[in-house]
Design an enzyme around this catalytic site. Sequence first.
Site, PDB file in Angstrom:
ATOM      1  N   ARG A   7       0.773  -1.100   0.031  1.00 32.88           N
ATOM      2  CA  ARG A   7       0.082  -0.098  -0.027  1.00 32.88           C
ATOM      3  C   ARG A   7       0.952   1.307  -0.129  1.00 32.88           C
ATOM      4  O   ARG A   7       1.874   1.217   0.657  1.00 32.88           O
ATOM      5  CB  ARG A   7      -1.031  -0.059   1.318  1.00 32.88           C
ATOM      6  N   GLY A  42       6.588   0.664   5.532  1.00 24.18           N
ATOM      7  CA  GLY A  42       7.402  -0.015   4.849  1.00 24.18           C
ATOM      8  C   GLY A  42       7.418   0.033   3.268  1.00 24.18           C
ATOM      9  O   GLY A  42       8.630   0.199   2.805  1.00 24.18           O
ATOM     10  N   CYS A  43       6.471   0.450   2.696  1.00 24.36           N
ATOM     11  CA  CYS A  43       6.199   0.849   1.590  1.00 24.36           C
ATOM     12  C   CYS A  43       7.075   1.829   1.062  1.00 24.36           C
ATOM     13  O   CYS A  43       7.535   1.938  -0.072  1.00 24.36           O
ATOM     14  CB  CYS A  43       4.753   0.786   1.120  1.00 24.36           C
ATOM     15  N   THR A  44       6.654   2.955   2.015  1.00 27.06           N
ATOM     16  CA  THR A  44       7.613   4.340   1.501  1.00 27.06           C
ATOM     17  C   THR A  44       9.009   4.181   1.772  1.00 27.06           C
ATOM     18  O   THR A  44       9.716   4.526   0.904  1.00 27.06           O
ATOM     19  CB  THR A  44       7.249   5.190   2.844  1.00 27.06           C
ATOM     20  N   ALA A  94      10.066   2.248  -1.532  1.00 26.70           N
ATOM     21  CA  ALA A  94       9.911   3.198  -2.646  1.00 26.70           C
ATOM     22  C   ALA A  94      10.944   4.193  -2.715  1.00 26.70           C
ATOM     23  O   ALA A  94      11.782   4.429  -3.787  1.00 26.70           O
ATOM     24  CB  ALA A  94       8.477   3.885  -2.696  1.00 26.70           C
TER      25      ALA A  94
END
Length: 155
Positions: free
Chosen positions: A40, A45-47, A50
């Site tokens: 998401r 974590g996704c940030t 990315a």
Amino acid sequence: MLQVGTKAPDFTLFDKDGNEVTLSSYYGKGTPIVVYFYPRDNTPGCTKQACAFRDTYAEYQKLQVPVIGISKDSVKSHFNFATKHELPFLLVSDPERKAIEAFDVWQEKKLYGKVSMGVVRTTYVIDENGVIEKVYENVKAEKNADEILAYLKER
């Protein structure tokens, strides 16, 4: 997860700007493609993942290796996420989970004892012919971009 040696499922999805992105359009150009699936936009974590790809993106460009991030978030969400964090690579939206399910990353997850279905953070390196060359399962978000880059430089 799909295994090494498997033909990567083709997909056509929309990027953060509403443009169609077709995986097979990257085949035959002499370089692999990195496709990473993440749960998401704008989660910690996704940030981290990315931003790690953002910070190493110049190295990917030197190798002429495209990076495509996929989640089930909307085009608008991807646009906002990419703008906020200055992400230079492709983010594509898969709200119907076509690629997510084809790549077998929609799985049962357990978090704090709660079981639910979701995207398991996974990265695939796909060769120039569309065959999966390397699979990274259960990746560490902040280290994934560097470990793939190291692999690409050694191949």
